[in-house]
Design a protein around this motif. Sequence first.
Motif, PDB file in Angstrom:
ATOM      1  N   ASP A   1       0.854  -1.190   0.000  1.00 59.49           N
ATOM      2  CA  ASP A   1       0.000   0.000   0.000  1.00 59.49           C
ATOM      3  C   ASP A   1       0.889   1.238   0.000  1.00 59.49           C
ATOM      4  O   ASP A   1       1.970   1.246   0.614  1.00 59.49           O
ATOM      5  CB  ASP A   1      -0.906   0.025   1.234  1.00 59.49           C
ATOM      6  CG  ASP A   1      -1.926  -1.098   1.208  1.00 59.49           C
ATOM      7  OD1 ASP A   1      -2.454  -1.395   0.125  1.00 59.49           O
ATOM      8  OD2 ASP A   1      -2.178  -1.691   2.278  1.00 59.49           O
ATOM      9  N   GLU A   2       0.428   2.304  -0.663  1.00 61.95           N
ATOM     10  CA  GLU A   2       1.240   3.517  -0.761  1.00 61.95           C
ATOM     11  C   GLU A   2       0.954   4.448   0.409  1.00 61.95           C
ATOM     12  O   GLU A   2      -0.199   4.587   0.837  1.00 61.95           O
ATOM     13  CB  GLU A   2       0.977   4.246  -2.086  1.00 61.95           C
ATOM     14  CG  GLU A   2       1.944   5.382  -2.359  1.00 61.95           C
ATOM     15  CD  GLU A   2       1.887   5.888  -3.788  1.00 61.95           C
ATOM     16  OE1 GLU A   2       2.711   6.746  -4.149  1.00 61.95           O
ATOM     17  OE2 GLU A   2       1.014   5.414  -4.549  1.00 61.95           O
ATOM     18  N   MET A   3       1.996   5.078   0.923  1.00 61.01           N
ATOM     19  CA  MET A   3       1.862   6.062   2.003  1.00 61.01           C
ATOM     20  C   MET A   3       2.549   7.351   1.564  1.00 61.01           C
ATOM     21  O   MET A   3       3.303   7.378   0.589  1.00 61.01           O
ATOM     22  CB  MET A   3       2.487   5.538   3.298  1.00 61.01           C
ATOM     23  CG  MET A   3       3.960   5.222   3.187  1.00 61.01           C
ATOM     24  SD  MET A   3       4.651   4.542   4.717  1.00 61.01           S
ATOM     25  CE  MET A   3       6.334   4.184   4.208  1.00 61.01           C
TER      26      MET A   3
ATOM     27  N   ARG B   1       3.794   5.927  10.214  1.00 59.17           N
ATOM     28  CA  ARG B   1       2.889   4.828   9.908  1.00 59.17           C
ATOM     29  C   ARG B   1       3.008   3.701  10.943  1.00 59.17           C
ATOM     30  O   ARG B   1       2.000   3.104  11.359  1.00 59.17           O
ATOM     31  CB  ARG B   1       3.177   4.301   8.509  1.00 59.17           C
ATOM     32  CG  ARG B   1       2.254   3.160   8.047  1.00 59.17           C
ATOM     33  CD  ARG B   1       0.774   3.532   8.195  1.00 59.17           C
ATOM     34  NE  ARG B   1       0.419   4.741   7.510  1.00 59.17           N
ATOM     35  CZ  ARG B   1      -0.113   4.775   6.277  1.00 59.17           C
ATOM     36  NH1 ARG B   1      -0.351   3.644   5.651  1.00 59.17           N
ATOM     37  NH2 ARG B   1      -0.428   5.929   5.716  1.00 59.17           N
TER      38      ARG B   1
ATOM     39  N   TYR C   1       4.132  -1.361   3.147  1.00 60.68           N
ATOM     40  CA  TYR C   1       3.898   0.001   2.672  1.00 60.68           C
ATOM     41  C   TYR C   1       5.109   0.501   1.898  1.00 60.68           C
ATOM     42  O   TYR C   1       6.256   0.086   2.146  1.00 60.68           O
ATOM     43  CB  TYR C   1       3.611   0.943   3.843  1.00 60.68           C
ATOM     44  CG  TYR C   1       2.373   0.561   4.623  1.00 60.68           C
ATOM     45  CD1 TYR C   1       1.130   1.049   4.256  1.00 60.68           C
ATOM     46  CD2 TYR C   1       2.460  -0.308   5.715  1.00 60.68           C
ATOM     47  CE1 TYR C   1      -0.009   0.688   4.964  1.00 60.68           C
ATOM     48  CE2 TYR C   1       1.328  -0.671   6.415  1.00 60.68           C
ATOM     49  CZ  TYR C   1       0.087  -0.181   6.034  1.00 60.68           C
ATOM     50  OH  TYR C   1      -1.039  -0.540   6.720  1.00 60.68           O
TER      51      TYR C   1
END
Length: 485
Positions: free
Chosen positions: A252-254, A337, A348
């Motif tokens: 998942d992108e942060m 995060r 991530y």
Amino acid sequence: MIDVLQLTGKQRQLVALLQPQSQVASLNQFCAQHGFDVNFINGFVRSGALDGYVLWQEHGNQTWALTLKGIDLDGQLPGMALAERLLQGITDRAALQRELGATFSLHYGALRREQAVDLADGDGEGQVVILKSAVLAAYQQRQTLLTQIAQGTEDVPPSSASLDWLTQQGYVARRREIDHSLTVLPTLKSLILSDVVTALTSDLILSGQWQQVTLKPYDIHTEVSDVAYGRPAILTQCIQRIRDIFLNMGFDEMSGSIVESAFWNFDALFTPQDHPAREVQDTFYLANPQTVALPTDDDLVRRVRQVHETYYGGQWTEAEASRALLRAHTTTSTAQRLYQLQGQDGKYFSIERVFRNETVDRTHLAEFHQIEGVVIGELLSVRTLMGYLTYFYERLGFTDLKFKPTYNPYTEPSLEVLAYHAPSGGYIEVGNSGLFRQEMLEPLGCGHKSTVAWGLGLERIAMLLYDVEKLSDLIGPDITIRSHP
């Protein structure tokens, strides 16, 4: 045949102005009089839209004009002022120098180059002697002609000794002016221009007047020329390519903020407050704002303080932790995060810009992109880390990798990632990686988990992808793609 309904407002205005005319002798003067652009009328006529309605004829006119060198003369030839005074009988050098001042040498030099004057020796010392009075007279004729050309006089003789001299000196040049004449034919005079509405407005619709007016047709099938469009820059292409790889790997992108506090950039990453990386030689600190508020979670701040004072000793200060800076790495996003997850598993990544006070050279920039990645789970090891990175680089087409032990304040063990770079004939560092230390994870609420993380240089990867010799070749307007694996 003119399609009256398809004429633009400007074209209709031109046709209406031409209809009462029989002859337009000078199109340039016509445009100046009515406020038209000559290029617009040229394009309209040459498009063939007025074929059968007007006759078009081109005229050329030769004129003379001052060059840039002639304009710099500011209206007077070098030598002219001295020539005038010598013809008036003033030959005393001292008197001429008083009258002409600092320009005496300029004027004397111009006349001397044509051997028209000299300085007397012996008993006549202090006098300017005229050697060729014809040259002095010629200067008057040259000056008169120069003035006429500057004023735009049209009756310049086609050839003369003065004109030849001014041309040879580069003061004037021949210029060809293009003009056109139009003959209006009866077919244009009899053309009926009805009122046409070119824009359908809300007022026309609400009032219902759109039903009574003639609207200009809009042909959606008309062929249009191809318009050249832009394409993504090299780094943008790399970002998208790398983003797709991580998304396909289940990450998942942060994202984070460019301006951060030293707390998230250093302290939360178990970097001591006296570490050399915090110096202005390495980090860009801000003057406005000078500080960024610490997290509102007092327990988080207390735990970070405690781990610093326990393992590093000394006194940890909130003043140092709250200093505002441009983030030096995207691991700031990772730390935040991890704090949000509080031990939950996840994968991530981010691809964002970072800033370091680096000396710019072939492989270093002060502003660049970092590819951040982190995996939180159980029983993660160095083999896990090397597996992720090897798979990632294989997807990019690179298999010649090396892993080298290194030191980071917040990872242990730590590995540098190196890849072979053909243009330089050797390996270059493309990233840093490791397992986050428990001293960093515990204050963030993840002490019972293991993590693997990396920070890779986007520009370094682009150097490999496109066989670029130095990083500066990837930025700016002169970018050439050499290859694309």
